[in-house]
Design an enzyme around this catalytic site. Structure first.
Site, mmCIF file in Angstrom:
data_model
loop_
_atom_site.group_PDB
_atom_site.id
_atom_site.type_symbol
_atom_site.label_atom_id
_atom_site.label_comp_id
_atom_site.label_asym_id
_atom_site.label_seq_id
_atom_site.Cartn_x
_atom_site.Cartn_y
_atom_site.Cartn_z
ATOM 1 N N SER A 172 0.869 -1.168 0.000
ATOM 2 C CA SER A 172 0.000 0.000 0.000
ATOM 3 C C SER A 172 0.908 1.220 0.000
ATOM 4 O O SER A 172 1.845 1.300 0.798
ATOM 5 C CB SER A 172 -0.901 -0.017 1.233
ATOM 6 N N GLU A 173 0.641 2.170 -0.904
ATOM 7 C CA GLU A 173 1.632 3.224 -1.171
ATOM 8 C C GLU A 173 1.848 4.189 -0.013
ATOM 9 O O GLU A 173 2.799 4.960 -0.022
ATOM 10 C CB GLU A 173 1.287 3.982 -2.459
ATOM 11 N N ASN A 174 0.980 4.136 0.997
ATOM 12 C CA ASN A 174 1.230 4.987 2.160
ATOM 13 C C ASN A 174 2.318 4.412 3.069
ATOM 14 O O ASN A 174 2.684 5.051 4.050
ATOM 15 C CB ASN A 174 -0.056 5.225 2.947
ATOM 16 N N SER A 222 8.437 4.113 -0.741
ATOM 17 C CA SER A 222 7.270 3.449 -1.317
ATOM 18 C C SER A 222 7.203 3.662 -2.829
ATOM 19 O O SER A 222 6.981 2.724 -3.598
ATOM 20 C CB SER A 222 5.997 3.997 -0.653
#
Lengths: 230, 219
Positions: B45-47, B87
């Site tokens: 998840s890019e966070n 990320s």
């Protein structure tokens, strides 16, 4: 050890003035410097340019600064959770620069790392690329993105020590480490402030050299935006 | 015709052992529920998490642990947290093998629009522009038509673009389609019970049909 500790949020925010550019860490409401935001609201500082991935929700986070019309310009990647934001943007009261999330992160990192610009494929062929230099690398077009800087970067960490070293928790890390690097003055608010030596140097995420002021936040609500359970 | 769960189930068949996968918000998130037996994949998840697990049980939600949709999640054994620059190094650097995301429009040359309706809705692109510009393997998960019944598979996108020439595969409630290198949507599979004609009628861009088109197999 150089001591970076300030006694409270008021002292931490000394020198923050109308018209300045601020970076504020966080993704959604996760890992935002909520004590500092509350103090900015209280101080009534205006005409701010805020660099932050999101703009909070209507009644929490940066949404509080928007309610008071304290922000002139937002530089963000996603602002979908905030009705007041959308209203101010569509009516033209608020200037908004939307940037792909990875480019936003890298522009902050570049600002802190002394790199004036870099090429990225993100946004090529879209509105984001308008007016930007395009160059091909390995046959693929890339656009030139520039570094971001801030008068003050305000970040939130889980633990910090008196030397300004920081450790973040879980996904509350997000933009905080890059922004900590990119502020002329970086303020860190932490949940737990410990004496230098108490943190394991192997486990520190942000070296204290990037942090000028550190304080333990008085109260952390840590609101959850989308409480989802099994 | 499939529902959203059906679309997710079909996309889950595209997962391969050892894949790192980024799932977008909406239908793509559901794909995680249908990982084929016997394979291991990890969700990014890019966070800032690799090794994302299911939603927490009530009472164990952690405000510091969320996904890109800001939902509370859990972390699996072997998970790792990282900052946003790291990320997107994973994403831009093509270390993620599969990206699944939603779209408002896709064009027959692989352009995608999913972040803005001028004058109406401006939420921002989030990580979508970085993802589509760099990912080599992008699957779009979406309904074939919009709420007005208009095709979302177009000759040209009418909305502001998120990326150009990047979509390779589309799974909708009606069909599985491949975007051809020289343009056009090649029909690969039909949703159960649907005819080629019905899919054709819902597709504005050029639909390429070669031979018999099989029905999707969903367990």
């Amino acid at each position: 050890m150089i001591n970076k500790v300030v006694t409270n949020v008021q002292e931490a925010l000394q020198g923050v003035k109308d018209g300045m550019t601020l970076m504020l860490g966080g993704f959604g409401l996760c890992g935002i410097p909520e004590n500092s935001i509350a103090e900015l609201v209280k101080k009534g500082i205006k005409n701010l340019t805020c660099i932050s991935n999101n703009a909070g929700v209507d009644d929490f986070g940066l949404g509080l600064l928007l309610q008071g019309k304290q922000i002139n310009k937002m530089i963000s990647s996603y602002v979908g959770e905030n009705d007041e934001f959308e209203r101010q943007m569509l009516s033209g009261e608020l200037e908004v620069d939307l940037i792909p999330q990875g480019s936003l992160a890298e522009r902050c990192r570049a600002g802190g790392a002394g790199i004036p610009g870099f090429f990225t494929p993100a946004g090529y062929g879209t509105e984001v690329a308008e007016g930007k230099e395009v160059r091909e690398f390995n046959g693929k077009p890339h656009i030139l993105e520039s570094a971001l800087h801030a008068d003050f970067a305000i970040v939130k960490a889980w633990k910090g020590d008196t030397a300004g070293n920081l450790i973040y928790k879980a996904t509350a890390k997000n933009f905080n480490p890059m922004m900590a690097m990119a502020g002329k003055i970086t303020i860190a608010e932490v949940e737990e402030l410990v004496p230098a030596g108490d943190l394991n140097p192997n486990e520190i995420h942000t070296p204290g050299i990037f942090v000028q002021r550190i304080f333990q936040g008085e109260r952390f609500e840590k609101r959850i935006e989308q409480r989802t359970v099994r | 015709m499939l529902n959203k769960t059906g679309i997710a189930k079909r996309i889950a068949q595209e997962l391969e052992d050892g894949f790192y996968v980024n799932l977008g918000i909406g239908i793509p998130t559901l794909v995680a529920n249908y990982i084929p037996e016997g394979i291991s994949v990890e969700f990014q998840s890019e966070n800032g998490i690799l090794g994302m697990g299911p939603f927490p049980f009530e009472g164990s939600e952690d405000a510091d642990l969320i996904n890109a949709g800001k939902q509370t999640i859990t972390a699996l054994d072997g998970a790792v947290y990282f900052d946003s620059a790291t990320s997107f190094a994973m994403i831009r650097g093509q270390h993620v093998q599969l990206t699944v995301l939603g779209a408002m429009e896709v064009s027959e040359n692989g352009d995608i629009a999913n972040w803005k309706i001028p004058g109406k809705m401006v939420k921002g692109m989030g990580g979508a522009m970085d993802l589509v510009a760099s990912a080599e393997n992008i699957i779009v998960a979406m309904m074939h038509t919009n709420k007005k019944g208009e095709s979302k598979l177009l000759k040209e996108c009418s909305l502001p673009l998120t990326g150009t020439g990047c979509v390779k595969k589309i799974v909708t409630n009606l069909a599985v389609l491949e975007v051809m290198p020289h343009g056009g949507f090649k029909l690969l599979e039909r949703a159960p019970g649907l005819s080629v004609k019905e899919i054709q009628a819902a597709t504005e861009g050029s639909l390429l049909v070669e031979g018999e088109i099989p029905e999707m197999e969903l367990s």
